[in-house]
Design an enzyme around this catalytic site. Structure first.
Site, PDB file in Angstrom:
ATOM      1  N   SER A 179       0.839  -1.203   0.000  1.00  0.00           N
ATOM      2  CA  SER A 179       0.000   0.000   0.000  1.00  0.00           C
ATOM      3  C   SER A 179       0.869   1.245   0.000  1.00  0.00           C
ATOM      4  CB  SER A 179      -0.861  -0.026   1.261  1.00  0.00           C
ATOM      5  OG  SER A 179      -1.425   1.229   1.516  1.00  0.00           O
ATOM      6  N   TYR A 231      -1.018   0.024  10.200  1.00  0.00           N
ATOM      7  CA  TYR A 231      -1.253  -0.694   8.939  1.00  0.00           C
ATOM      8  C   TYR A 231      -0.079  -0.471   7.967  1.00  0.00           C
ATOM      9  CZ  TYR A 231      -3.515  -1.683   4.409  1.00  0.00           C
ATOM     10  OH  TYR A 231      -3.828  -2.151   3.158  1.00  0.00           O
ATOM     11  N   LYS A 284       2.563  -3.278   6.522  1.00  0.00           N
ATOM     12  CA  LYS A 284       2.802  -3.488   5.089  1.00  0.00           C
ATOM     13  C   LYS A 284       4.289  -3.317   4.769  1.00  0.00           C
ATOM     14  CE  LYS A 284      -1.286  -4.432   3.281  1.00  0.00           C
ATOM     15  NZ  LYS A 284      -1.551  -5.770   2.721  1.00  0.00           N
TER      16      LYS A 284
END
Lengths: 327, 327
Positions: free
Chosen positions: A127, A151, A155
């Site tokens: 991402s 998050y 990633k």
């Protein structure tokens, strides 16, 4: 060829499944078996000619990764994970699913390869959340990853593991940093980024949508159709051309909300555009102001990845793929 | 103030212990308790006035991190880890010690903070191994981390975890990427980087040393004394000045092997320099050719970190600290 899709029940997973079943091959290899895994049982598209099995299982629990890898799939799409908002709200769950789940998958492949030669292709959806403000107006391929969410951190760690496990020859991995997907099909949702899709999807079916930010807000987009194209390209790309740096900024479209609305007006008329109701939300304005606006994705472009180059294209893809070409 | 040093038995850990016991305070806070932990029982310097306890324990085993953190140290130096060559030779051990050990420590602090307010300062020694070739002649503060070793991968992951746990308020972390430490005291070792120290340390005590690469090889150095200065500065720095990007390229000296030898000649004379025997080793030449040569460490410099600016200084520091000022 046996393909395993982990995270098959999500929006991207479902579209990828449909594409694979329609193509019946990836590059020149016929698909003989497809395994769909997710925490909820993925739906099997009706009438598929390929042998399909589904697995409802949580990758972060002991033994699950091993059992998924035991059948030695040739190609693994790792799309699973919990989303940004939930990883921020539930710190432990985010690390368990997004970090431990990914690491357990990679370890299961390594263990399988230790038993007998095995080296699958692995495509991992990363991402642009691996980047954290402040950044340059255009983020280049060599800009550092300093995420400002858990998050994004998870990633970025997945990317590092993927590159090292690939370097060591346990699998052939490629990590792709998807732009914000627009137009997301389905219902409006409460995600801070939801409005980018809502203000196009809803007016296209005659419904009102709320725009909580100013028209000058700029962001980075690709359609669901482009995202599936990225995944298929990543699955077939000659990795000799990629080298050891296995995580790529993908191409996308840098556009403002005003440009989105002008494209809507061109494709669907003034009446559609008039269904957008301005209702400023300072909280969403603040969140979005920290997001990346543009990328120089020259590596991925040179490797053949392609995205839309205008919002007109993105809207037309949505009309074709989601609305049966009717507006 | 209670200080915990994890990795206290290593070269840097021992020097840091000596410095802390000599200073008896860090910044304006008196040291009341010192805990030294390592996989082997760390030696307690004789005659110390401070309360010292030692712990022989492996951070990567269940319960060890919790037991170290249970006493709520105010300042934690996390120096522990297995080195680059071993992490490459033993993949599973490298991940267990360098990744799992670090994550378990961070989780233990988070659990302790959940019981009652607790937010220690945590200083983590990272490495320039987080970078992988090709890189620019000078690596800037915003260059991306694409390690080419498992050790570098594990350090880069530790950095990401440190930044996220700090952002969430579980501790106040700072990660510092140490240059190659030179002159390493002790005996010549087989590490690929060993010759950078060997060719100075050995001639300074009248012994021959082997130079396996050409004099044009350039690399990035700081003395053990500078490294201890980095650690103390990192422990006391106002983190409000650092912001969310918690991992720093530290200052160092970019110099060639030829410049090392010229400094040796200036400080210790032609006779010392003549003890260097050229014996080309293509394997070491090849390994070293992939290493970083120079950094633009302007962030760390602006934050007050200081290293030597010439090899003359590095050699003099060694003579003062290791040879009782005698050569």
């Amino acid at each position: 060829m046996h393909i395993l899709i982990i995270g098959a029940a999500g929006m991207i997973g479902r579209k990828l499944t449909h594409r694979i079943l329609a193509d019946r091959r990836v590059s020149d290899r016929e698909i003989t078996r497809l395994t769909l895994a997710d925490v909820v049982d993925p739906a099997v598209p009706p009438g598929a000619a390929t042998a399909i099995e589904t697995r409802a299982a949580d990758l972060s629990l002991p033994g699950v990764a091993e059992s998924l890898v035991a059948a030695r799939p040739d190609l693994i799409f790792h799309l699973a994970g919990i989303v940004s908002g939930e990883a921020e709200a539930n710190f432990a769950k985010g690390y368990r699913v997004n970090l431990d789940g990914t690491h357990l998958l990679f370890e299961a492949i390594r263990a399988e390869a230790a038993r007998a030669p095995y080296r699958p292709r692995l495509v991992f959806t990363s991402s642009i959340a691996v980047f954290g403000a402040p950044f340059p107006a255009r983020i280049g391929d060599e800009f550092f990853t300093t995420p400002l969410t858990s998050y994004g951190t998870q990633k970025a760690i997945g990317e590092l593991l993927l590159a090292d496990y690939s370097r060591r020859g346990f699998f052939d991995g490629l990590g792709i940093r998807l732009p914000t997907i627009c137009i997301r099909p389905g219902k409006p949702n409460a995600a801070a980024s939801g409005f980018f899709s809502n203000i196009l999807r809803e007016p296209l079916i005659g419904r009102e949508a709320v725009l909580p930010v100013s028209e000058s807000v700029r962001h980075w987009f690709a359609s669901p159709r482009a995202a599936i194209g990225f995944l298929i390209h990543a699955a077939t790309l000659d990795l000799g051309r990629v080298g050891p740096r296995r995580n790529l900024n993908l191409p996308g479209l840098s556009a403002t909300v005003g440009e989105e609305i002008e494209a809507l007006r061109r494709v669907a008329g003034d009446k559609a555009a008039s269904l957008i109701r301005r209702e400023a939300d300072p909280v969403i304005e603040r969140i979005v102001s920290g997001w990346a606006t543009d990328f120089d994705a020259r590596r991925a472009l040179a490797l053949g990845f392609r995205a839309e180059t205008s919002f007109d294209e993105i809207i037309r893809a949505h009309i074709e793929d989601e609305l049966g070409e009717n507006i």
